[in-house]
Design a protein around this motif. Structure first.
Motif, mmCIF file in Angstrom:
data_model
loop_
_atom_site.group_PDB
_atom_site.id
_atom_site.type_symbol
_atom_site.label_atom_id
_atom_site.label_comp_id
_atom_site.label_asym_id
_atom_site.label_seq_id
_atom_site.Cartn_x
_atom_site.Cartn_y
_atom_site.Cartn_z
ATOM 1 N N SER A 101 0.903 -1.169 -0.043
ATOM 2 C CA SER A 101 0.322 -0.089 -0.149
ATOM 3 C C SER A 101 0.860 1.348 -0.055
ATOM 4 N N GLU A 102 2.085 1.041 0.738
ATOM 5 C CA GLU A 102 2.968 2.471 0.685
ATOM 6 C C GLU A 102 3.350 2.562 -0.636
ATOM 7 N N ALA A 104 1.978 1.836 -3.599
ATOM 8 C CA ALA A 104 0.665 2.281 -4.216
ATOM 9 C C ALA A 104 0.413 3.890 -3.992
ATOM 10 N N VAL A 105 0.476 4.222 -2.783
ATOM 11 C CA VAL A 105 0.144 5.734 -2.174
ATOM 12 C C VAL A 105 1.323 6.633 -2.993
ATOM 13 N N GLU A 109 0.192 9.368 -5.654
ATOM 14 C CA GLU A 109 0.675 10.859 -5.336
ATOM 15 C C GLU A 109 1.376 11.393 -6.277
ATOM 16 N N HIS A 148 -5.464 -1.923 -2.573
ATOM 17 C CA HIS A 148 -6.783 -1.061 -2.909
ATOM 18 C C HIS A 148 -6.480 0.216 -3.236
ATOM 19 N N GLU A 149 -5.431 0.939 -2.555
ATOM 20 C CA GLU A 149 -5.035 2.158 -2.987
ATOM 21 C C GLU A 149 -4.930 2.597 -4.489
ATOM 22 N N TRP A 150 -4.605 1.680 -5.251
ATOM 23 C CA TRP A 150 -4.625 1.954 -6.779
ATOM 24 C C TRP A 150 -5.847 2.429 -7.166
ATOM 25 N N SER A 152 -8.618 3.304 -5.325
ATOM 26 C CA SER A 152 -9.090 4.337 -4.379
ATOM 27 C C SER A 152 -8.707 5.694 -4.715
ATOM 28 N N TYR A 153 -7.333 5.797 -5.396
ATOM 29 C CA TYR A 153 -6.859 7.086 -5.683
ATOM 30 C C TYR A 153 -7.290 7.458 -7.251
#
Length: 279
Positions: A101-102, A104-105, A109, A148-150, A152-153
């Motif tokens: 997740s890090e 992905a974020v 970003e 999931h961050e891919w 959600s962003y």
């Protein structure tokens, strides 16, 4: 289509100023891409505003998950004044664990930051899970492989796949699973040509044409009538204005149907524009 400025995507007219498009490819090569583009553009070579970037040849600067990787993409986008950057694909280009997740974020970003600096829009191709956690019944938002961050962003997410339980079927279901600021419309089916990798038409897509202003609605109205219809009759059947009907008739899809004989102009005005059509 975006780079040429005179073609369609899923039946939606994109005629206008050509956009500078960068295709960052991490699997295939320039020859394969050119051959695919020729099929989609009826034999025409790739437009000059389409820039192929062989990311594999710049392996030291490749990983999206590193500052050097992001700098490489930013510099390329600035150099060619890119409007749309296409990444094919996330798994090949990220340079890290997609389930982290890090990572992905950090990458998402970075995409946002580069977009603010350059105005570029990102289209990122990603692999789905081999099988959703609940098989065919899995929620479409859970089909993307990785953190999931891919998802959600992202501002929008489109899932393309054969019908559930019919992996060998020729058609594709296209699901708009997310559209930030708007309510995604229901899934729809489009006729997909596996040889040319193009969709001939679509019923609906996100904030695109409404059902009545899509060329397919025109064709269906003529087929249902089983007789020639005048422009006035088509305006009533589709519940559109004269101006909107003129726009529909000017779409490349409709012109192709007329050229192929799928639609027939039974009456035309002095300029050759259809006054009456049949299917």
């Amino acid at each position: 289509s975006l780079a040429s400025g005179d073609h369609e995507i899923l039946g939606f007219d994109l005629t206008g100023k050509p956009l500078n498009v960068a295709y960052f490819m991490g699997e295939n090569d320039a020859y394969e891409l050119a051959e695919i583009v020729k099929l989609q553009l009826a034999g025409s070579p790739p437009p000059e505003s389409l820039f192929y970037v062989d990311v594999l040849s710049t392996r030291a600067s490749r990983p999206l998950a590193t500052p050097g990787g992001i700098a490489f993409y930013r510099d390329t986008i600035r150099k060619h004044k890119i409007h749309v950057a296409i990444l094919d694909n996330l798994m090949s280009l990220v340079g890290g664990d997609l389930k982290d997740s890090e990572i992905a974020v950090g990458v998402m970003e970075s995409f946002k930051r580069v977009s603010k600096e350059t105005g570029v829009s990102w289209i990122v191709l990603a692999h789905p899970r081999k099988q959703g956690k609940d098989g065919d019944s899995a929620d479409l938002g859970d089909t993307l492989y990785g953190a999931h961050e891919w998802y959600s962003y992202s501002d929008a997410a489109i899932h393309v796949a054969p019908p559930q339980g019919k992996k060998d079927a020729p058609e594709r279901h296209i699901h708009v699973t997310k559209l930030r600021g708007m309510r995604p419309r229901p899934p729809f089916v489009t006729d997909f040509d596996d040889e040319t990798w193009t969709a001939r038409y679509a019923a609906e897509l996100g904030s695109g044409d409404s059902r009545s202003t899509n060329p397919l609605a025109l064709k269906e109205a003529l087929q249902k009538a089983k007789r020639p219809m005048s422009r006035q009759e088509l305006e009533t059947a589709l519940d559109v204005s004269e101006r909107t009907l003129r726009s529909i008739l000017n779409k490349k899809t409709v012109k192709d149907w007329i050229a192929s004989g799928e639609l027939k102009v039974t009456k035309a005005n002095r300029k050759g524009n259809p006054e009456e059509l049949s299917a």
